[in-house]
Scaffold this active site. Structure first.
Site, PDB file in Angstrom:
ATOM      1  CD  GLU A  24      -3.048  -0.979   2.432  1.00 17.52           C
ATOM      2  OE1 GLU A  24      -3.119   0.039   2.953  1.00 17.52           O
ATOM      3  OE2 GLU A  24      -3.882  -2.049   2.278  1.00 17.52           O
ATOM      4  CG  HIS A  79      -4.850   3.574   2.806  1.00 16.17           C
ATOM      5  ND1 HIS A  79      -6.145   4.451   3.076  1.00 16.17           N
ATOM      6  CD2 HIS A  79      -5.270   2.170   2.505  1.00 16.17           C
ATOM      7  CE1 HIS A  79      -6.873   3.260   3.368  1.00 16.17           C
ATOM      8  NE2 HIS A  79      -6.612   2.180   3.046  1.00 16.17           N
ATOM      9  CG  HIS A  81      -7.624  -0.815  -0.532  1.00 15.06           C
ATOM     10  ND1 HIS A  81      -8.846  -0.635  -0.116  1.00 15.06           N
ATOM     11  CD2 HIS A  81      -6.942  -0.455   0.760  1.00 15.06           C
ATOM     12  CE1 HIS A  81      -9.046  -0.202   1.144  1.00 15.06           C
ATOM     13  NE2 HIS A  81      -7.846   0.058   1.388  1.00 15.06           N
ATOM     14  CG  ASP A  92      -8.794   0.766   5.387  1.00 19.50           C
ATOM     15  OD1 ASP A  92      -7.570   0.740   5.839  1.00 19.50           O
ATOM     16  OD2 ASP A  92      -9.139   0.529   3.984  1.00 19.50           O
TER      17      ASP A  92
HETATM   18 ZN   LIG Z   1      -7.223   0.437   3.256  1.00 19.20          ZN
END
Ligand SMILES: [Zn+2]
Length: 150
Positions: A24, A79, A81, A92
């Site tokens: 990530e 961020h 994925h 999350d």
């Molecule tokens: Zn995430």
């Protein structure tokens, strides 16, 4: 609720996320209220970066210090994925403090925007936000509605 970002910043997010297939990527969102004026890539210091992110605390401290000195505020973070799903994961949700922070999540060539809100005593509910380009009419690729995932 609409959050705006420049098409240049949006492209940057999509390109850096696409270039990192096995971990990530993450960073900070600077600006004011619902206007993202800059994105700041940060090191992902999570010990499990393939499915988690943890923004380098030094970068976070530096950004807050800069904001106190008159720089743009830290209004959220982004961020990616690598699994391609541009929606908050259960992880999350577990990590999300209901503090109004804007979350951008990049996956599968899309960027979605969310705000963590209080859900009783538990962490973990996101309201979808609409992400729009601030500099002119977005192409269909550049505007993604988080509603698709709500
Ligand atoms: Zn995430």
């Amino acid at each position: 609720m609409t959050v705006t970002i420049s098409s240049e910043a949006l492209d940057f997010l999509l390109i850096t996320a696409a270039a990192s297939a096995d971990r990530e990527v993450c960073g900070l969102l600077l600006g004011e209220e619902n206007r993202i004026s800059a994105v700041v890539p940060c090191a992902n210091v999570s010990p499990e970066p393939w499915h988690r992110f943890e923004i380098d605390p030094a970068a976070l401290i530096a950004a807050h210090r800069s904001a106190r000195g008159g720089g743009p505020a830290v209004i959220g973070h982004y961020h990616s994925h690598p699994n391609g799903l541009a929606a908050p994961s259960p992880r999350d949700a577990a990590d999300a403090a209901p503090d109004g922070t804007i979350w951008l999540i990049i996956g599968g060539g899309a960027v979605t925007a969310w705000r963590a809100v209080a859900a009783g005593r538990r962490h973990g509910r996101f309201d979808p936000l609409t992400l729009a380009c601030a500099d002119g009419p977005p192409t269909s690729k550049r505007e993604t509605s988080s509603r698709d995932f709500a």
